[in-house]
Design a protein around this motif. Sequence first.
Motif, PDB file in Angstrom:
ATOM      1  N   LYS A  21       0.841  -1.201   0.000  1.00  0.00           N
ATOM      2  CA  LYS A  21       0.000   0.000   0.000  1.00  0.00           C
ATOM      3  C   LYS A  21       0.877   1.251   0.000  1.00  0.00           C
ATOM      4  CE  LYS A  21      -3.779  -1.970   2.619  1.00  0.00           C
ATOM      5  NZ  LYS A  21      -4.278  -1.954   3.996  1.00  0.00           N
ATOM      6  N   GLN A  22       1.945   1.221   0.784  1.00  0.00           N
ATOM      7  CA  GLN A  22       2.840   2.393   0.836  1.00  0.00           C
ATOM      8  C   GLN A  22       3.540   2.611  -0.503  1.00  0.00           C
ATOM      9  OE1 GLN A  22       5.434   1.934   4.214  1.00  0.00           O
ATOM     10  NE2 GLN A  22       3.777   2.246   5.680  1.00  0.00           N
ATOM     11  N   VAL A  23       3.914   1.510  -1.143  1.00  0.00           N
ATOM     12  CA  VAL A  23       4.536   1.630  -2.466  1.00  0.00           C
ATOM     13  C   VAL A  23       3.581   2.331  -3.428  1.00  0.00           C
ATOM     14  CG1 VAL A  23       5.302   0.298  -4.491  1.00  0.00           C
ATOM     15  CG2 VAL A  23       6.117  -0.340  -2.219  1.00  0.00           C
ATOM     16  N   LEU A  24       2.308   1.948  -3.343  1.00  0.00           N
ATOM     17  CA  LEU A  24       1.325   2.492  -4.295  1.00  0.00           C
ATOM     18  C   LEU A  24       0.790   3.870  -3.904  1.00  0.00           C
ATOM     19  CD1 LEU A  24      -0.620  -0.820  -5.018  1.00  0.00           C
ATOM     20  CD2 LEU A  24       0.957   0.356  -6.560  1.00  0.00           C
ATOM     21  N   GLU A  25       1.184   4.346  -2.703  1.00  0.00           N
ATOM     22  CA  GLU A  25       0.699   5.669  -2.272  1.00  0.00           C
ATOM     23  C   GLU A  25       1.119   6.768  -3.239  1.00  0.00           C
ATOM     24  OE1 GLU A  25       2.038   6.493   1.716  1.00  0.00           O
ATOM     25  OE2 GLU A  25       0.898   4.824   2.550  1.00  0.00           O
ATOM     26  N   LEU A  26       2.402   6.763  -3.582  1.00  0.00           N
ATOM     27  CA  LEU A  26       2.931   7.900  -4.327  1.00  0.00           C
ATOM     28  C   LEU A  26       3.759   7.511  -5.558  1.00  0.00           C
ATOM     29  CD1 LEU A  26       2.977  11.004  -4.087  1.00  0.00           C
ATOM     30  CD2 LEU A  26       5.043  10.810  -2.707  1.00  0.00           C
ATOM     31  N   CYS A  27       4.338   6.301  -5.542  1.00  0.00           N
ATOM     32  CA  CYS A  27       5.200   5.887  -6.663  1.00  0.00           C
ATOM     33  C   CYS A  27       4.409   5.837  -7.963  1.00  0.00           C
ATOM     34  CB  CYS A  27       5.697   4.463  -6.457  1.00  0.00           C
ATOM     35  SG  CYS A  27       6.992   4.313  -5.319  1.00  0.00           S
ATOM     36  N   PRO A  28       4.939   6.395  -9.026  1.00  0.00           N
ATOM     37  CA  PRO A  28       4.316   6.161 -10.327  1.00  0.00           C
ATOM     38  C   PRO A  28       4.375   4.654 -10.625  1.00  0.00           C
ATOM     39  CG  PRO A  28       5.994   7.882 -10.439  1.00  0.00           C
ATOM     40  CD  PRO A  28       6.142   7.229  -9.106  1.00  0.00           C
ATOM     41  N   THR A  29       3.286   4.097 -11.136  1.00  0.00           N
ATOM     42  CA  THR A  29       3.258   2.643 -11.306  1.00  0.00           C
ATOM     43  C   THR A  29       4.118   2.160 -12.476  1.00  0.00           C
ATOM     44  OG1 THR A  29       1.229   2.812 -12.588  1.00  0.00           O
ATOM     45  CG2 THR A  29       0.993   2.363 -10.233  1.00  0.00           C
ATOM     46  N   ASN A  59      -9.056  -4.892  -3.285  1.00  0.00           N
ATOM     47  CA  ASN A  59      -9.708  -3.956  -2.365  1.00  0.00           C
ATOM     48  C   ASN A  59      -9.932  -2.595  -3.006  1.00  0.00           C
ATOM     49  OD1 ASN A  59     -10.651  -4.083   0.355  1.00  0.00           O
ATOM     50  ND2 ASN A  59      -8.775  -5.256   0.773  1.00  0.00           N
ATOM     51  N   SER A  60      -8.906  -2.134  -3.735  1.00  0.00           N
ATOM     52  CA  SER A  60      -9.025  -0.828  -4.398  1.00  0.00           C
ATOM     53  C   SER A  60     -10.131  -0.856  -5.449  1.00  0.00           C
ATOM     54  CB  SER A  60      -7.704  -0.446  -5.068  1.00  0.00           C
ATOM     55  OG  SER A  60      -6.687  -0.381  -4.104  1.00  0.00           O
ATOM     56  N   ARG A  80     -12.811  -2.861  -5.367  1.00  0.00           N
ATOM     57  CA  ARG A  80     -14.097  -2.909  -4.642  1.00  0.00           C
ATOM     58  C   ARG A  80     -14.525  -1.524  -4.171  1.00  0.00           C
ATOM     59  NH1 ARG A  80     -15.729  -7.904  -4.177  1.00  0.00           N
ATOM     60  NH2 ARG A  80     -14.177  -9.555  -3.978  1.00  0.00           N
ATOM     61  N   ARG A  81     -13.537  -0.736  -3.743  1.00  0.00           N
ATOM     62  CA  ARG A  81     -13.868   0.624  -3.266  1.00  0.00           C
ATOM     63  C   ARG A  81     -14.005   1.608  -4.430  1.00  0.00           C
ATOM     64  NH1 ARG A  81      -9.680  -0.404   0.533  1.00  0.00           N
ATOM     65  NH2 ARG A  81      -8.394   0.820  -0.872  1.00  0.00           N
ATOM     66  N   GLN A  82     -13.805   1.094  -5.627  1.00  0.00           N
ATOM     67  CA  GLN A  82     -13.886   1.891  -6.862  1.00  0.00           C
ATOM     68  C   GLN A  82     -12.823   2.986  -6.915  1.00  0.00           C
ATOM     69  OE1 GLN A  82     -18.134   2.926  -7.101  1.00  0.00           O
ATOM     70  NE2 GLN A  82     -18.362   1.149  -8.444  1.00  0.00           N
ATOM     71  N   ASP A  83     -11.672   2.718  -6.261  1.00  0.00           N
ATOM     72  CA  ASP A  83     -10.519   3.609  -6.404  1.00  0.00           C
ATOM     73  C   ASP A  83      -9.849   3.343  -7.750  1.00  0.00           C
ATOM     74  OD1 ASP A  83     -10.993   4.450  -3.838  1.00  0.00           O
ATOM     75  OD2 ASP A  83      -9.464   3.144  -2.939  1.00  0.00           O
ATOM     76  N   LEU A  84      -9.913   2.076  -8.166  1.00  0.00           N
ATOM     77  CA  LEU A  84      -9.301   1.653  -9.433  1.00  0.00           C
ATOM     78  C   LEU A  84     -10.316   0.857 -10.231  1.00  0.00           C
ATOM     79  CD1 LEU A  84      -5.849   0.111  -8.356  1.00  0.00           C
ATOM     80  CD2 LEU A  84      -6.165   2.269  -9.555  1.00  0.00           C
ATOM     81  N   THR A  85     -10.152   0.883 -11.550  1.00  0.00           N
ATOM     82  CA  THR A  85     -10.951  -0.027 -12.375  1.00  0.00           C
ATOM     83  C   THR A  85     -10.167  -1.326 -12.515  1.00  0.00           C
ATOM     84  OG1 THR A  85      -9.908   0.660 -14.432  1.00  0.00           O
ATOM     85  CG2 THR A  85     -11.856   1.909 -13.732  1.00  0.00           C
ATOM     86  N   LEU A  86     -10.848  -2.376 -12.929  1.00  0.00           N
ATOM     87  CA  LEU A  86     -10.164  -3.659 -13.146  1.00  0.00           C
ATOM     88  C   LEU A  86      -9.064  -3.494 -14.192  1.00  0.00           C
ATOM     89  CD1 LEU A  86      -9.894  -6.726 -12.773  1.00  0.00           C
ATOM     90  CD2 LEU A  86     -11.689  -7.028 -14.489  1.00  0.00           C
ATOM     91  N   ALA A  87      -9.363  -2.752 -15.242  1.00  0.00           N
ATOM     92  CA  ALA A  87      -8.372  -2.557 -16.309  1.00  0.00           C
ATOM     93  C   ALA A  87      -7.124  -1.847 -15.767  1.00  0.00           C
ATOM     94  CB  ALA A  87      -8.990  -1.743 -17.442  1.00  0.00           C
ATOM     95  N   GLN A  88      -7.302  -0.868 -14.887  1.00  0.00           N
ATOM     96  CA  GLN A  88      -6.150  -0.169 -14.305  1.00  0.00           C
ATOM     97  C   GLN A  88      -5.331  -1.108 -13.434  1.00  0.00           C
ATOM     98  OE1 GLN A  88      -8.442   2.964 -12.450  1.00  0.00           O
ATOM     99  NE2 GLN A  88      -7.676   4.518 -13.875  1.00  0.00           N
TER     100      GLN A  88
END
Length: 310
Positions: A232-240, A273-274, A276-284
């Motif tokens: 989660k911390q990696v994904l907080e700010l790092c460009p993917t 989880n992301s 489910r919370r609709q923070d991300l789409t499946l494609a993303q």
Amino acid sequence: MAPTRIQCILIDDGLGSAWTLHHYKWHDQFTTSPTKRIVRVEIVAEGILRDIADEQLQAGHVDPKTILSTFTARLTSELTACVMDTEVAGFKSIACYRTGLDIVVQLDTPGLERSLVPIILRYETTKTLRIADKIMNDFIVNTTLRIAGEGGKPVQFHTGLGDNDITLSLSTPALMQPIIKAYPSTKIVLLHSSYPYTQQAGYLTAVYPNVYLDFGEIFPFLSVDGQRDVIKQVLELCPTNKIMWSTDGHYWPESYYLGALQAREVLYEVLENSIRRQDLTLAQAIEIVKRAFFENANKVYNLCLQPHIV
Ligand SMILES: [Zn+2]
């Protein structure tokens, strides 16, 4: 190795000694793409300095000026050869284990010459040559960053997570800001999730185009909850497009197995989880997985691989 479905191993073959290691090519039998080397620069530098020390001690006079100029020339030519070698995917520095990540950019020659005397004297009495003298370690890192940058090959840095040989307070990548800025065209890969400094690593990865974050070694070292938190911390700010998975597998084949399995499970849980919370789409989420497990490393290490789908 089969269930890991690892396509290509990048192996640091400067870990341990020749009699404890298989040749890097031995690992080809387990993967569909050939294994490439990561060159541990402090080990290369120690080999060169040992040869020079032997020559000087045999000749009966130790001259720091000559040692430094010969060492500089041989280190430069050895690293340049590695840059040209298609078998070498990149370099690794263990400065973190020796004198810390607060690496100085401007180094004075008289100081470097002075640092050589105790290294040679220690070698003469103990017969082991280990470079753990700050100015000399910083010199090796600077030389590597310059040559690797010119040749377009990345330099990995051990950061954070290790054993009691590191000084924890000197293992945060935040200390690397001066060298990150000094070598803007050199790709710098922060290893081992920089744990427990993951957020600091994420910050650097976000603000400097030449910094990448490898989220290995936490599998299986941390608890599953800990692994989730780090991801989660990696994904907080790092460009993917700048995050990369690794196993840090060594010595035991199971470390490859666990490193692969746990990383997949945890990344799946976090991304699910992301979604489910609709923070991300499946494609993303699918794009993030492809980048983290294949595309980013393929690009950073210039591997030119086509994904082998089983
Ligand atoms: Zn390491």
